[in-house]
Write an enzyme that holds these catalytic residues in place. Structure first.
Site, mmCIF file in Angstrom:
data_model
loop_
_atom_site.group_PDB
_atom_site.id
_atom_site.type_symbol
_atom_site.label_atom_id
_atom_site.label_comp_id
_atom_site.label_asym_id
_atom_site.label_seq_id
_atom_site.Cartn_x
_atom_site.Cartn_y
_atom_site.Cartn_z
ATOM 1 N N PRO A 126 0.184 -10.381 115.174
ATOM 2 C CA PRO A 126 1.272 -9.785 114.388
ATOM 3 C C PRO A 126 0.967 -8.334 114.020
ATOM 4 O O PRO A 126 1.884 -7.574 113.733
ATOM 5 C CB PRO A 126 1.365 -10.666 113.154
ATOM 6 N N GLU A 164 -5.571 -18.682 111.346
ATOM 7 C CA GLU A 164 -5.385 -17.349 110.747
ATOM 8 C C GLU A 164 -5.681 -16.247 111.750
ATOM 9 O O GLU A 164 -5.604 -15.063 111.438
ATOM 10 C CB GLU A 164 -6.279 -17.192 109.507
ATOM 11 N N ARG A 186 9.792 -10.882 135.528
ATOM 12 C CA ARG A 186 11.089 -10.563 136.146
ATOM 13 C C ARG A 186 11.123 -9.148 136.696
ATOM 14 O O ARG A 186 12.059 -8.774 137.410
ATOM 15 C CB ARG A 186 12.220 -10.768 135.138
ATOM 16 N N ASP A 201 19.361 -3.263 133.397
ATOM 17 C CA ASP A 201 19.047 -3.936 132.135
ATOM 18 C C ASP A 201 19.250 -3.027 130.946
ATOM 19 O O ASP A 201 19.140 -1.813 131.056
ATOM 20 C CB ASP A 201 17.561 -4.310 132.105
HETATM 21 C C1 JD8 Z 1 -1.035 -14.511 117.318
HETATM 22 C C2 JD8 Z 1 -2.488 -16.803 114.860
HETATM 23 C C3 JD8 Z 1 -0.748 -17.032 113.080
HETATM 24 C C4 JD8 Z 1 -0.855 -14.845 111.923
HETATM 25 C C5 JD8 Z 1 -1.497 -16.176 109.489
HETATM 26 C C6 JD8 Z 1 0.383 -17.295 110.504
HETATM 27 C C7 JD8 Z 1 2.606 -11.947 118.108
HETATM 28 N N1 JD8 Z 1 5.018 -11.090 116.590
HETATM 29 C C8 JD8 Z 1 4.097 -12.036 116.145
HETATM 30 N N2 JD8 Z 1 4.172 -12.697 114.980
HETATM 31 N N3 JD8 Z 1 3.087 -13.540 114.860
HETATM 32 C C9 JD8 Z 1 2.326 -13.407 115.960
HETATM 33 C C10 JD8 Z 1 1.037 -14.131 116.111
HETATM 34 C C11 JD8 Z 1 0.649 -15.020 115.074
HETATM 35 C C12 JD8 Z 1 -0.596 -15.635 115.197
HETATM 36 C C13 JD8 Z 1 -1.429 -15.389 116.300
HETATM 37 C C14 JD8 Z 1 0.209 -13.880 117.218
HETATM 38 C C15 JD8 Z 1 -2.626 -16.139 116.081
HETATM 39 N N4 JD8 Z 1 -1.260 -16.503 114.348
HETATM 40 C C16 JD8 Z 1 -1.332 -16.251 111.909
HETATM 41 C C17 JD8 Z 1 -1.426 -14.077 110.769
HETATM 42 C C18 JD8 Z 1 -1.023 -14.760 109.464
HETATM 43 N N5 JD8 Z 1 -1.011 -16.947 110.641
HETATM 44 C C19 JD8 Z 1 2.947 -12.448 116.821
HETATM 45 N N6 JD8 Z 1 2.410 -11.490 119.144
#
Ligand code: JD8
Length: 273
Positions: free
Chosen positions: A87, A114, A156, A171
């Site tokens: 994220p 996490e 794609r 696109d």
């Molecule tokens: C990888 C673990 C969950 C995230 C605690 C919820 C991408 N756009 C995006 N949103 N969330 C992700 C993502 C979430 C992930 C992982 C990607 C690995 N989590 C964790 C931090 C808070 N939990 C993502 N690309």
């Protein structure tokens, strides 16, 4: 192209066998290898997670299984770029997708809980380019859905994957993130019947006047862009590149005043960024 995916939920990637990407895989245009991280969880409990140093909620993925898995997977094929969904990663864009579609091999590391112990990415950077990438400003429970999104956006764009009728260039974000549509999203589309529940298809689309049709489609795309993506509409109005920080010309430094991506030799600057 070869795509390796490391995950504790290998069954999550069944969708890669269907539709456009599934057919591309059957033709061998894309070679997928899905690996279960637990194969490298070598302690008695085959555990992949542990409590976070410094306290706090949830669990963190242990470095050892990831280190072993990445060593083995990296060695199982040619040079690769490691992509770690997160994220807090750099925004995934059409331009980044086009850059990845030019790579011979990608390895995706799917975190859960996490997240993954940060030393895993640091360690991997000593051997291969690594990108931490986010698919959007919302929180998922893991990296797997992000990998499904990215593999479809990348797949794609590979030669021969889209039928000749379809061309990525038309696109919304213009195939490689460049070109005339790079800042516009699609306008409305229609098919038979000409009238449905009393609703008519815009007559211009049945006129055969291709110039008028092209104008109508451009104007309606502009209208939708202004309504749904004022950020993009503002960039169009300002004559700026579609995506912030994006170079006007592929491979050229970012436009003046545009923040270029900080890149170090090992910190892979995602292709196309
Ligand atoms: C990888 C673990 C969950 C995230 C605690 C919820 C991408 N756009 C995006 N949103 N969330 C992700 C993502 C979430 C992930 C992982 C990607 C690995 N989590 C964790 C931090 C808070 N939990 C993502 N690309």
């Amino acid at each position: 192209m070869r795509i390796d995916i490391i995950t504790i939920f290998p069954e999550y990637f069944g969708p890669l066998e269907v539709s456009l990407i599934g057919k591309a895989a059957q033709r061998g245009d894309i070679v997928f290898r899905v690996h279960d991280l637990r194969n490298w969880a070598l302690d008695v409990h085959h555990s992949v997670d542990d409590t976070p140093y410094g306290g706090g909620p949830g669990m963190v993925m242990k470095p050892e299984p990831w280190g072993e898995a990445l060593d083995a997977v990296a060695a199982a094929g040619g040079p690769a770029r490691l992509v770690v969904p997160s994220p807090s990663g750099r925004p995934f864009t059409q331009r980044m997708a086009a850059g990845y579609a030019r790579e011979p091999r990608l390895v995706f590391a799917c975190g859960r809980y996490e997240g993954i112990d940060a030393r895993v990415v640091e360690d991997a950077r000593s051997r291969m380019p690594v990108d931490e990438v986010s698919i959007g400003d919302y929180v998922l429970a893991g990296g797997e859905p992000a990998v499904l999104v990215m593999t479809e956006a990348i797949g794609r764009l590979l030669p021969g994957v889209l039928g000749n009728a379809q061309s990525a260039a038309d696109d919304s974000f213009g195939g490689d993130g460049e070109g005339p549509m790079a800042a516009l999203i699609e306008g409305p589309v229609y098919t038979r019947p000409r009238v449905w529940r009393g609703r008519e298809v815009p007559p211009v689309l049945l006129s055969g006047d291709h110039a008028a049709i092209a104008r109508w489609r451009h104007d309606s795309a502009l209208r939708v862009t202004a309504a749904n993506r004022p950020d993009l509409a503002a960039r169009i109005a300002a004559g700026q590149p579609a995506v912030p920080g994006q170079a006007a010309v592929p491979g050229q430094p970012a436009a003046p005043g545009q923040a270029a991506a900080p890149g170090s030799a090992t910190r892979g600057t995602p292709p196309g960024e």
